[in-house]
Motif scaffolding. Structure first.
Motif, mmCIF file in Angstrom:
data_model
loop_
_atom_site.group_PDB
_atom_site.id
_atom_site.type_symbol
_atom_site.label_atom_id
_atom_site.label_comp_id
_atom_site.label_asym_id
_atom_site.label_seq_id
_atom_site.Cartn_x
_atom_site.Cartn_y
_atom_site.Cartn_z
ATOM 1 N N GLY A 151 -56.209 45.765 -38.740
ATOM 2 C CA GLY A 151 -56.417 45.487 -40.153
ATOM 3 C C GLY A 151 -55.842 44.167 -40.634
ATOM 4 O O GLY A 151 -55.974 43.831 -41.816
ATOM 5 N N SER A 152 -55.228 43.410 -39.746
ATOM 6 C CA SER A 152 -54.581 42.162 -40.155
ATOM 7 C C SER A 152 -55.582 41.008 -40.223
ATOM 8 O O SER A 152 -56.716 41.106 -39.757
ATOM 9 C CB SER A 152 -53.469 41.798 -39.156
ATOM 10 N N THR A 153 -55.123 39.909 -40.802
ATOM 11 C CA THR A 153 -55.878 38.656 -40.781
ATOM 12 C C THR A 153 -55.239 37.738 -39.753
ATOM 13 O O THR A 153 -54.050 37.437 -39.837
ATOM 14 C CB THR A 153 -55.870 37.980 -42.164
ATOM 15 N N VAL A 154 -56.035 37.336 -38.774
ATOM 16 C CA VAL A 154 -55.544 36.475 -37.695
ATOM 17 C C VAL A 154 -56.137 35.079 -37.870
ATOM 18 O O VAL A 154 -57.361 34.923 -37.895
ATOM 19 C CB VAL A 154 -55.915 37.036 -36.309
ATOM 20 N N GLY A 155 -55.289 34.083 -37.996
ATOM 21 C CA GLY A 155 -55.725 32.698 -38.134
ATOM 22 C C GLY A 155 -55.501 31.925 -36.854
ATOM 23 O O GLY A 155 -54.392 31.937 -36.308
ATOM 24 N N ILE A 156 -56.536 31.271 -36.365
ATOM 25 C CA ILE A 156 -56.463 30.502 -35.118
ATOM 26 C C ILE A 156 -56.528 29.013 -35.456
ATOM 27 O O ILE A 156 -57.494 28.545 -36.060
ATOM 28 C CB ILE A 156 -57.628 30.842 -34.166
ATOM 29 N N VAL A 157 -55.519 28.272 -35.053
ATOM 30 C CA VAL A 157 -55.499 26.820 -35.250
ATOM 31 C C VAL A 157 -55.877 26.176 -33.922
ATOM 32 O O VAL A 157 -55.072 26.108 -32.993
ATOM 33 C CB VAL A 157 -54.115 26.343 -35.722
ATOM 34 N N GLY A 158 -57.128 25.748 -33.823
ATOM 35 C CA GLY A 158 -57.659 25.223 -32.574
ATOM 36 C C GLY A 158 -58.645 26.215 -31.998
ATOM 37 O O GLY A 158 -58.260 27.135 -31.271
ATOM 38 N N PHE A 159 -59.932 26.044 -32.318
ATOM 39 C CA PHE A 159 -60.934 27.055 -31.967
ATOM 40 C C PHE A 159 -61.783 26.597 -30.795
ATOM 41 O O PHE A 159 -63.004 26.711 -30.798
ATOM 42 C CB PHE A 159 -61.802 27.362 -33.192
ATOM 43 N N GLY A 160 -61.110 26.073 -29.768
ATOM 44 C CA GLY A 160 -61.796 25.723 -28.533
ATOM 45 C C GLY A 160 -61.864 26.928 -27.610
ATOM 46 O O GLY A 160 -61.890 28.081 -28.061
ATOM 47 N N GLY A 161 -61.881 26.664 -26.304
ATOM 48 C CA GLY A 161 -62.011 27.745 -25.340
ATOM 49 C C GLY A 161 -60.918 28.786 -25.444
ATOM 50 O O GLY A 161 -61.175 29.994 -25.369
ATOM 51 N N LEU A 170 -59.033 40.145 -29.047
ATOM 52 C CA LEU A 170 -58.517 40.891 -30.192
ATOM 53 C C LEU A 170 -59.558 41.795 -30.852
ATOM 54 O O LEU A 170 -59.219 42.589 -31.733
ATOM 55 C CB LEU A 170 -57.950 39.931 -31.239
ATOM 56 N N LYS A 171 -60.814 41.683 -30.455
ATOM 57 C CA LYS A 171 -61.859 42.509 -31.054
ATOM 58 C C LYS A 171 -61.515 43.995 -30.957
ATOM 59 O O LYS A 171 -61.769 44.776 -31.864
ATOM 60 C CB LYS A 171 -63.211 42.247 -30.385
ATOM 61 N N GLY A 172 -60.942 44.396 -29.841
ATOM 62 C CA GLY A 172 -60.606 45.802 -29.646
ATOM 63 C C GLY A 172 -59.420 46.281 -30.455
ATOM 64 O O GLY A 172 -59.151 47.487 -30.509
ATOM 65 N N PHE A 173 -58.701 45.353 -31.110
ATOM 66 C CA PHE A 173 -57.545 45.726 -31.921
ATOM 67 C C PHE A 173 -57.924 46.031 -33.373
ATOM 68 O O PHE A 173 -57.060 46.295 -34.196
ATOM 69 C CB PHE A 173 -56.503 44.597 -31.900
ATOM 70 N N ARG A 205 -53.356 32.901 -45.983
ATOM 71 C CA ARG A 205 -54.038 34.188 -45.851
ATOM 72 C C ARG A 205 -53.704 34.954 -44.578
ATOM 73 O O ARG A 205 -53.900 36.173 -44.512
ATOM 74 C CB ARG A 205 -55.551 33.982 -45.931
ATOM 75 N N SER A 206 -53.178 34.287 -43.571
ATOM 76 C CA SER A 206 -53.044 34.908 -42.252
ATOM 77 C C SER A 206 -51.778 35.744 -42.104
ATOM 78 O O SER A 206 -50.694 35.356 -42.539
ATOM 79 C CB SER A 206 -53.055 33.838 -41.161
ATOM 80 N N ASP A 207 -51.940 36.890 -41.450
ATOM 81 C CA ASP A 207 -50.793 37.706 -41.043
ATOM 82 C C ASP A 207 -50.264 37.235 -39.696
ATOM 83 O O ASP A 207 -49.084 37.392 -39.397
ATOM 84 C CB ASP A 207 -51.211 39.174 -40.952
ATOM 85 N N PHE A 208 -51.154 36.695 -38.881
ATOM 86 C CA PHE A 208 -50.794 36.073 -37.610
ATOM 87 C C PHE A 208 -51.370 34.659 -37.611
ATOM 88 O O PHE A 208 -52.557 34.479 -37.890
ATOM 89 C CB PHE A 208 -51.383 36.840 -36.420
ATOM 90 N N VAL A 209 -50.541 33.678 -37.303
ATOM 91 C CA VAL A 209 -50.996 32.298 -37.144
ATOM 92 C C VAL A 209 -50.799 31.922 -35.683
ATOM 93 O O VAL A 209 -49.666 31.892 -35.186
ATOM 94 C CB VAL A 209 -50.222 31.326 -38.056
#
Length: 323
Positions: A151-161, A170-173, A205-209
């Motif tokens: 249910g968290s918001t996960v923010g990714i800095v750097g959306f390469g490979g 993380l889809k399964g989480f 907005r992110s719970d995880f950065v």
């Protein structure tokens, strides 16, 4: 250009033998010997007269190193995806083909990122120290150490490979929302159900950065006191990229003063981290020593790709993964 078989230097003795043997099929190979890591002096001394170099350390590859090798040098590949320790402009100015090894390490680093998310959000370091004191009390609020990924918001800095591999894992989480930031939206972002936002919006907005971007002049020090002040007090910060992307004193301040909840770090500055560094004393940080790509399979794949890059360059062909 050297006559006969090309001469190639491998700058670390622990490069997997499959890569060294691949080079030996058509080249005369010299391997640096120093452990735990060869000195810069050894690398530069042994590079003299080499036609190719498999650069397998994070020692700076700059004009001094190129001068030490000599003008006959005509093929270089790093055994890494990141090239922040290479003076790319200088290498290209001299017309030397340069390769690296992106892609093959994405899965291993993504696995580690997810592991750090769990370890930091569930406060493994603090929990481990409870074991040391034998202060077990399952009814105490002290045992409620964790934040949920579900249910968290996960923010990714750097959306390469690597960033995309993290999202896939993380889809399964049952994550509530994925955000990412960068120069522009990516088609793969839409396919993965991730939303492109500004850096500031991601922080707020992110719970995880999670940091998985390369280190360059834009990202150096981008996580400073201002950045951490915009994050939620319950946020978990994870870095699997490079230590210098973070202003480490600002991160320590944010952790000590509970401006963020916790951090999981595979990279830091400097490396190795001095044993008296405050990060090693904090309960709300999980540290591991730059293990992102450190699986047997991944390191072997990286070495083999680097060797193939070197061989392609020596043959005057396009490298498999040129910089």
């Amino acid at each position: 250009m050297s006559m006969g078989r090309p001469k190639v230097l491998v700058t670390h003795p622990e490069v997997p033998l499959t890569a060294i043997n691949l080079l030996k099929e058509s080249c005369d190979v010299t391997v640096c010997e120093g452990l735990p890591a060869p000195t810069r002096e050894e690398i530069l001394t042994k590079s003299k007269g080499m036609d190719g170099i498999l650069w397998a350390t994070h020692c700076k590859l700059d004009a001094e190193a190129l001068d030490a090798a000599g003008p006959q040098l005509r093929s270089i590949s790093s055994k890494s995806a990141g090239i922040d320790y290479i003076d790319v402009v200088e290498v290209k100015r001299r017309g030397i083909p340069l390769g690296h090894t992106p892609g093959v390490l994405s899965n291993a680093v993504a696995d580690l990122a997810v592991g750090l998310m769990i370890a930091a959000s569930r406060r493994f370091t603090e929990a481990r120290r409870i074991l040391d004191t034998c202060d077990w009390n399952v009814d105490s609020p002290r045992w409620m150490l964790g934040q949920d990924i579900q249910g968290s918001t996960v923010g990714i800095v750097g959306f390469g490979g690597i960033g995309q591999a993290i999202v896939k894992r993380l889809k399964g989480f049952e994550v509530g929302e994925f955000l990412y930031t960068g120069h522009s939206p990516k088609e793969d972002g839409e396919k993965l159900g991730a939303t492109f936002v500004t850096f500031d919006a991601l922080l707020k907005r992110s719970d995880f950065v999670v940091v998985s971007c390369p280190l360059n002049h834009e990202t150096n020090g981008m996580f400073d006191a201002v950045a951490f002040s915009k994050m939620k007090s319950t946020a978990i910060f994870v870095n699997v990229a490079r230590g210098d992307i973070v202003h480490q004193e600002a991160l320590v301040d944010a952790l000590v003063n509970k401006r963020i909840y916790a951090a999981g770090l595979d990279v830091m500055s400097p490396e190795p981290l001095p044993i008296d560094n405050i990060l090693l004393k904090l309960e709300n940080v999980v540290l591991i020593p730059h293990l992102g790509s450190a699986t047997i399979k991944t390191r072997e794949s990286m070495a083999n790709l680097a060797a193939q890059n070197v061989l392609k360059g020596l043959a005057g062909e396009k490298m498999i993964c040129p910089v």
